[in-house]
Scaffold this active site. Structure first.
Site, PDB file in Angstrom:
ATOM      1  N   CYS A  59       0.762  -1.175   0.007  1.00  0.00           N
ATOM      2  CA  CYS A  59       0.071  -0.064  -0.139  1.00  0.00           C
ATOM      3  C   CYS A  59       0.830   1.249   0.062  1.00  0.00           C
ATOM      4  O   CYS A  59       0.521   2.049  -0.868  1.00  0.00           O
ATOM      5  CB  CYS A  59      -0.877  -0.148   1.175  1.00  0.00           C
ATOM      6  N   CYS A  60       1.822   1.283   0.732  1.00  0.00           N
ATOM      7  CA  CYS A  60       2.848   2.390   1.066  1.00  0.00           C
ATOM      8  C   CYS A  60       3.498   2.583  -0.384  1.00  0.00           C
ATOM      9  O   CYS A  60       3.805   3.702  -0.747  1.00  0.00           O
ATOM     10  CB  CYS A  60       3.936   2.153   1.883  1.00  0.00           C
ATOM     11  N   CYS A 114      -1.306   8.199   7.536  1.00  0.00           N
ATOM     12  CA  CYS A 114      -2.726   7.833   7.017  1.00  0.00           C
ATOM     13  C   CYS A 114      -3.677   7.388   8.068  1.00  0.00           C
ATOM     14  O   CYS A 114      -3.085   6.888   9.184  1.00  0.00           O
ATOM     15  CB  CYS A 114      -2.406   6.506   5.905  1.00  0.00           C
ATOM     16  N   CYS A 159      -3.587   3.695   9.440  1.00  0.00           N
ATOM     17  CA  CYS A 159      -2.429   3.282   9.942  1.00  0.00           C
ATOM     18  C   CYS A 159      -1.896   4.024  11.154  1.00  0.00           C
ATOM     19  O   CYS A 159      -0.722   3.782  11.542  1.00  0.00           O
ATOM     20  CB  CYS A 159      -1.450   3.085   8.911  1.00  0.00           C
ATOM     21  N   CYS A 195       7.455   3.896   6.045  1.00  0.00           N
ATOM     22  CA  CYS A 195       6.588   3.625   4.732  1.00  0.00           C
ATOM     23  C   CYS A 195       7.322   3.538   3.484  1.00  0.00           C
ATOM     24  O   CYS A 195       6.654   3.057   2.485  1.00  0.00           O
ATOM     25  CB  CYS A 195       5.896   5.198   4.688  1.00  0.00           C
TER      26      CYS A 195
END
Length: 244
Positions: free
Chosen positions: A119-120, A202, A205, A228
Site C-alpha cells: 500500500c505504501c 494515513c 494506520c 513507509c
C-alpha cells in the site's frame, strides 16, 4: 573519486556547513547555482511547518511536493490548505497514486489491511519517485533525534541510486529547537498533535500515542512495520519520523 561525484560533493558541503544554522544550510541549498532544481517534500505533518516557513521566507516559489495518499486525515488536508495560503507558498504540487495502478492493485481501498508495504509503495513511494523526476535534489525534515540510522545523519546526503542530493537542514535540531521555532514564529500546529498524535500518517494506520510511548508508537500499531518506504536507499530502509 571524481570531483563532481555526489558523495564527494556531499562530504565537501558537510565540511563547509557543519557549524552553520539550519536556515543557512537551507538558504545555500535553495540559492546556490550548483544545487540545481530542488523540491521540498512535505507531509504537512506534526513538525512540517518549520521547514515550510523557512522556505516561504527564503524562496516561496520552491516546489513543495505533498503526497496525498487519499487515506489521510481530513485535518491534514485542511492544514495543508491553510498553511499553503498563510505562508504564501506558490508551487505546492499535490501528488497521488496513478489511477490505473490504484484500480488494479487496490480497487476497494483495503490493500493496507492485506499488505501495508504494498500500500505504501502504491500510494507513497512510486508517486514520489515520479514527482521527483527532473529534480537534482530534495529537502527533508529528518532529524538526528528521531533515532535509528538518522542518529549520525548529515546536512547533505548523496543518493547513489538516483544521483540526487538529499538535504536535511534540521538534522542537528532537537525537539526543543522545533518547539521554540514554532512558538517564536507563532506557527500553527497540526490540530491532531493536541489530540495525542505526535507522528501523523494515513488515517487507517495511525493511532494516538500515550505519554510514556515513543512518538512513532502509533504508526502501524501492532505490526512489525515501522517505515513507509520513502527513505529507502539501495534497498535499505532509512528510519523515518516525519518526512518534512
Amino acid at each position: 573519486m571524481p570531483p563532481n561525484d555526489p558523495a564527494n560533493r556531499a562530504a565537501r558541503l558537510n565540511d563547509w556547513y557543519r557549524l552553520n544554522a539550519a536556515v543557512t544550510v537551507l538558504r545555500h541549498a535553495l540559492t546556490a547555482p550548483e544545487s540545481g532544481r530542488l523540491a521540498l517534500v512535505s507531509s504537512f505533518g506534526a513538525e512540517s511547518v518549520v521547514l515550510l516557513h523557512m522556505v516561504s521566507v527564503i524562496e516561496r516559489a520552491t516546489p513543495v511536493i505533498f503526497l496525498d495518499t487519499e487515506m489521510l486525515f481530513a485535518e491534514t488536508l485542511v492544514y495543508q490548505q491553510e498553511l499553503t495560503e498563510r505562508l504564501g507558498l506558490r508551487d505546492v504540487r499535490i501528488v497521488r497514486a496513478d489511477a490505473a495502478e490504484r484500480a488494479a492493485e487496490d480497487p476497494d481501498a483495503t490493500l493496507h489491511l492485506r499488505d501495508a508495504d504494498a500500500c505504501c509503495a502504491l500510494r507513497k513511494s512510486r508517486p514520489l519517485a515520479r514527482a521527483l523526476a527532473g529534480f537534482d535534489g530534495w529537502i527533508t525534515g529528518r532529524k538526528r533525534f528521531q533515532g535509528g540510522a538518522r542518529a549520525h545523519m548529515d546536512f547533505f546526503e548523496p543518493e547513489p541510486a538516483t544521483g540526487r542530493m538529499k538535504i536535511n537542514p534540521l538534522a542537528h535540531w532537537t525537539q526543543e529547537d522545533v518547539r521554540t521555532y514554532m512558538e517564536e514564529n507563532r506557527l500553527p500546529r497540526h490540530p491532531l498533535v493536541a489530540r495525542g498524535y505526535p507522528s501523523i500518517g494515513c488515517m487507517p494506520c495511525t493511532s494516538p500515542v500515550q505519554d510514556h510511548e515513543d512518538a512513532r508508537a502509533g504508526r502501524w500499531r501492532g505490526a512489525a512495520k515501522t517505515e513507509c518506504g520513502i527513505h529507502v536507499v539501495n534497498g535499505q530502509i532509512i528510519r523515518k519520523g516525519e518526512n518534512a
